[in-house]
Design a protein around this motif. Sequence first.
Motif, short mmCIF file in Angstrom:
data_model
loop_
_atom_site.label_atom_id
_atom_site.label_comp_id
_atom_site.label_asym_id
_atom_site.label_seq_id
_atom_site.Cartn_x
_atom_site.Cartn_y
_atom_site.Cartn_z
N GLU A 35 49.84 40.64 47.45
CA GLU A 35 50.01 39.42 47.52
C GLU A 35 48.90 38.23 47.08
O GLU A 35 48.97 37.35 46.45
CB GLU A 35 50.94 37.95 47.86
N ALA A 36 47.85 38.92 47.75
CA ALA A 36 46.67 38.18 48.60
C ALA A 36 45.77 38.17 47.21
O ALA A 36 44.96 37.72 46.49
CB ALA A 36 46.32 38.20 49.75
N PRO A 37 45.30 39.71 46.94
CA PRO A 37 44.39 40.15 45.74
C PRO A 37 44.08 39.44 44.86
O PRO A 37 42.99 39.38 44.13
CB PRO A 37 43.80 41.22 45.35
N PRO A 38 45.69 39.34 44.14
CA PRO A 38 45.16 38.27 42.65
C PRO A 38 44.83 37.20 42.81
O PRO A 38 44.47 36.50 42.14
CB PRO A 38 47.11 38.55 41.90
N ILE A 39 45.49 36.17 44.21
CA ILE A 39 44.06 34.52 43.81
C ILE A 39 42.94 34.96 44.08
O ILE A 39 42.55 34.00 42.99
CB ILE A 39 44.74 34.32 45.40
N PHE A 40 42.21 35.70 44.45
CA PHE A 40 40.69 36.07 44.41
C PHE A 40 40.22 35.96 43.73
O PHE A 40 39.83 35.97 43.20
CB PHE A 40 40.23 36.88 45.39
N ALA A 41 41.23 36.81 42.73
CA ALA A 41 41.01 37.54 41.19
C ALA A 41 41.12 36.73 40.18
O ALA A 41 39.86 36.30 39.33
CB ALA A 41 41.77 38.40 40.41
N GLN A 42 42.44 35.67 40.30
CA GLN A 42 41.86 34.31 39.35
C GLN A 42 41.24 33.11 39.93
O GLN A 42 40.68 32.89 39.04
CB GLN A 42 43.49 33.36 39.70
N ALA A 43 40.99 33.17 41.17
CA ALA A 43 39.94 31.98 41.36
C ALA A 43 38.24 32.36 40.76
O ALA A 43 37.80 31.79 40.31
CB ALA A 43 39.26 32.01 43.26
N ALA A 44 37.87 33.52 40.28
CA ALA A 44 37.31 35.02 39.62
C ALA A 44 36.95 34.89 38.19
O ALA A 44 35.74 34.43 37.55
CB ALA A 44 36.67 36.09 40.63
N GLY A 45 38.15 34.23 38.12
CA GLY A 45 37.77 33.94 36.78
C GLY A 45 38.81 35.32 36.32
O GLY A 45 38.05 34.92 34.51
N ALA A 46 39.36 35.79 36.36
CA ALA A 46 39.32 37.19 35.94
C ALA A 46 40.96 37.09 34.67
O ALA A 46 41.63 35.78 34.73
CB ALA A 46 40.20 38.47 36.59
N PRO A 47 41.31 37.57 33.26
CA PRO A 47 42.04 37.31 32.69
C PRO A 47 43.21 37.62 33.06
O PRO A 47 43.98 38.72 33.01
CB PRO A 47 41.59 38.20 31.61
#
Length: 320
Positions: A93-105
């Motif tokens: 549940e946590a890694p997607p938060i960092f990915a979205q914050a970094a601008g990942a699509p």
Amino acid sequence: MTRTSIPRRRLIQGAAAAIALPSSFAALAQQSPARQFRIGNQKGYLTLLKGRGTLEKRLAPLGVSVKWTEFTAGPVQLEALNVGSIDFGDVGEAPPIFAQAAGAPLAYVGATVPRPQSEAVLVPKGSTIKTVADLKGRKIALNKGSNVHYLIVKLFEKHGLAFADLNLVYLPPADARAAFEKGSVDAWVIWDPFLAAAEKSLDARVLADATGVVGNRAYYFSSLDYVAKNADVLAIAIEELNKVDVWGAANKGELAGELATLWGLPKPVAELSVNRSAYGTAPITKAILGEQQKIADTFFDLKLIPKKINVLEAAGAGVA
């Protein structure tokens, strides 16, 4: 000036060919281009699905080919998504938060049911720590920015402790286990199968799991562009993953055996993990993304991500 003479028959043949070309181009345009489904998998349920070959059979009539690439962890899969190397993967549940914050699509496309017993706070068997309150000021090892980071924050809140009462030591699982064994830390917050392995081989004691604190779902992700163009492919993938879940819930012994082989761990470790897990996979809903929003807000407040994010921006089309 000399003019080249072209036989009348060749002129007629050429004209006929010119007339035929547009129709052949139209036929080509009407054919659906071959589609590819590139899956990034960790050693787990996606690997079980790969071994069965059922996804390939479901997608073949749609003209979709499947390509598998194994990764060591969710964050690496998300990096691959960001650079366009994969179309689908599984993550906590946590890694997607960092990915979205970094601008990942990023686009969320599926989620498991909550599995709160699959992550917990461990203490050594003979530890004097008996309650969560006893953890105040003690050294607690965990993987920074992971699902268990969120767990310990919410667990402290539930027991009336402040974030300032936490004394966190950021270590990846292997290093955290070593520190735990040596007694360099007082507690370790970790997830299965590392959790089950520590219980079985180190005789570690569960102080508290995530029950009543956080949900601890796992997620399946894609890119916003792939979702827009291949919703049918993704729906089939989630259906097939749920079939694996349903089978696993009814055949826990066989599931434990397969996972023990995949994880390279003794079967009793896999059995402990399997027997306390929950089973079921379904498409994403706004309610589920609301749970992710709480994690995102918490991580922003803790300055673990650089900006506030709206998790709904990572929702694929048709999210209810």
